[in-house]
Design an enzyme around this catalytic site. Structure first.
Site, PDB file in Angstrom:
ATOM      1  N   PHE A 106      32.010 -29.875 -10.465  1.00  0.00           N
ATOM      2  CA  PHE A 106      31.772 -28.423 -10.399  1.00  0.00           C
ATOM      3  C   PHE A 106      30.997 -28.010  -9.154  1.00  0.00           C
ATOM      4  CE2 PHE A 106      27.315 -27.409 -11.071  1.00  0.00           C
ATOM      5  CZ  PHE A 106      26.788 -28.615 -11.476  1.00  0.00           C
ATOM      6  N   LYS A 107      30.282 -28.961  -8.553  1.00  0.00           N
ATOM      7  CA  LYS A 107      29.465 -28.608  -7.392  1.00  0.00           C
ATOM      8  C   LYS A 107      30.301 -28.139  -6.207  1.00  0.00           C
ATOM      9  CE  LYS A 107      25.323 -31.271  -8.436  1.00  0.00           C
ATOM     10  NZ  LYS A 107      25.698 -32.006  -9.670  1.00  0.00           N
TER      11      LYS A 107
END
Ligand SMILES: *Cc1c(COP(=O)(O)O)cnc(C)c1O
Length: 431
Positions: A106-107
């Site tokens: 998700f980063k």
């Protein structure tokens, strides 16, 4: 939009200044002076908006006039140019898959948005910006990929030798060009310590324009709201909003979700899904935030003993404990439970979790057991292939590598091995 420091000593700054600085000079975190309310139509007709439109509408008030509209559109488009599907795991639990971006975690969303904003802000500046990052795994890859080829920005990533997974190591050591990887013979804490020391080193900061790309930067934190709206867009029972479980370490991701809720996104309840680093669960019981030494677990991106973004959650709830407790619960999941969850979810539902997602799933499962009639989703924050040992031994078979990863594994690692020694690091930066 102005941002004040949570320590209330440093003055307020605009979005550009907050992005360039990362942390406020008084060591507080920047926080928006106003939480903008989203247009009602965006919620009631969310199906009719594209993901880019949603992202643009969410972020525009936070950016203010720091970036021209057409440029911000481009940035937003590039930030969310991959799928973020909501997948049903069983009757009551769905998985928001945040791992379809370039580095499978998700980063990517925050790193892509931040890199492009910073690239815009340093345009035409004669001095190059050097971004320093210490990583325990996922941050390095996302930052390397996000900043790759961004003009005017050099990136130096420090990672602990032998302590990141093979896929993670390839992601941060193979890009080349403006991305430089330092393999440190030490721990993640050593890496972080060296970065902190560099920021405090006047001789260095006189010569180099240093900034950080860690998760407290507003330009990484705020765009994480986008996918909470995408989850709602795909949520079938719009009048029965989801309970949302977020695998949490530094608490930036869940804090973005809570901010989205404060802006008008329907959410029934938030769950901070934690491994045995349980500072926040304890806080919810005792009202005391007691930092501890981080303990190593299978969900290593959540091995944080002093979650820096939690202060922003307190700020959202205006430091009123009853308000917070009404919307947020926390669960603590052990490694043994993580492993058995990966196995059971695979056997029962044919769905492969990564260790972080497993913590999210089990926390949600427990909450729903105590609250019958509710349904929810958890954030699957990384692709299982990033943690092959834990996942393969739990499910008893090999997991298939996505094509992008297979070609990555053939690339050659380029890194410089250094000791956990500040002087050596400093010499490297100065040369
Ligand atoms: C960084 C990370 C987390 C923790 O996110 P925070 O915003 O620090 O709470 C969870 N899962 C994965 C896979 C991560 O990389």
């Amino acid at each position: 939009m102005k941002y004040y420091s949570t320590n209330k000593i440093a003055g307020s700054v605009d979005f550009k200044e907050a992005t360039i600085r990362g942390q406020a000079p008084d060591k507080g975190l920047y926080f928006p002076e106003i939480i903008p309310f989203v247009d009602k139509d965006l919620i009631s007709n969310i199906d009719s908006y594209t993901n880019e439109e949603i992202a643009f509408r969410i972020i525009a008030p936070y950016v203010g006039n720091g970036i021209p509209e057409d440029r911000l559109w481009e940035i937003v488009k590039e930030t969310v140019n991959f799928e973020i599907p909501l997948v049903k795991v069983n009757d009551t639990i769905s998985s928001l898959e945040l791992f379809h971006g370039p580095t499978l975690a998700f980063k990517d969303v925050g790193a892509r948005f931040m890199s492009r904003c910073l690239g815009y802000f340093v345009q035409g500046d004669s001095r190059k910006v050097t971004v320093l990052v210490a990583t325990s795994g996922d941050t390095g890859g996302a930052v390397a990929n996000g900043f790759y080829n961004v003009e005017g920005v050099e990136v130096v990533i420090l990672y602990p030798s032998g302590k990141v997974s093979p896929v993670q190591e390839k992601q941060l050591t193979t890009p080349g060009k403006n991305i430089h990887a330092l393999e440190v013979q030490g721990t993640f804490d050593d890496c972080q310590q060296m970065v902190k020391q560099a920021f405090a080193d006047k001789e260095l900061t006189d010569k180099l324009f240093l900034t950080s790309a860690n998760s407290i930067n507003v330009a990484r934190w705020l765009p994480q709201q986008f996918y909470y709206f995408y989850a709602f867009k795909q949520w079938e029972q719009k009048n029965n909003p989801p309970v949302i479980s977020v695998p949490s370490g530094n608490f930036g991701n869940i804090c973005a979700g809570i901010l989205a809720m404060q802006s008008g996104l329907p959410v029934k309840h938030f769950i901070a899904a934690c491994n045995v680093n349980d500072i926040v669960s304890e806080y919810l019981q005792t009202q005391e935030l007691q930092p501890k030494e981080a303990v190593a677990t299978l969900s290593n991106a959540m091995d944080v003993g002093n979650p820096s973004n939690f202060v922003r959650i307190l700020e959202i709830f205006k430091h009123q404990f009853p308000l917070l407790k009404n919307k947020l619960s926390a669960y603590t999941i052990t490694d043994a439970e993580t492993v058995s969850t990966i196995r059971e979810v695979y056997e029962k539902y044919n769905y492969i979790l990564d260790p972080h997602g497993a913590v999210g799933f089990l926390s949600l499962h427990r909450y729903l057991f105590d609250h019958p009639g509710q349904t929810g989703l958890f954030l699957e924050t990384a692709h299982p292939v990033k943690f092959p040992e834990a996942v393969e031994s739990s499910i008893g078979k090999r997991i298939e590598m996505p094509v992008a990863v297979r070609s990555l594994m053939d690339k050659e690692k380029q890194s410089e091995l250094i000791k956990a020694d500040y002087q050596q690091f400093k010499d490297y930066l100065l040369k």
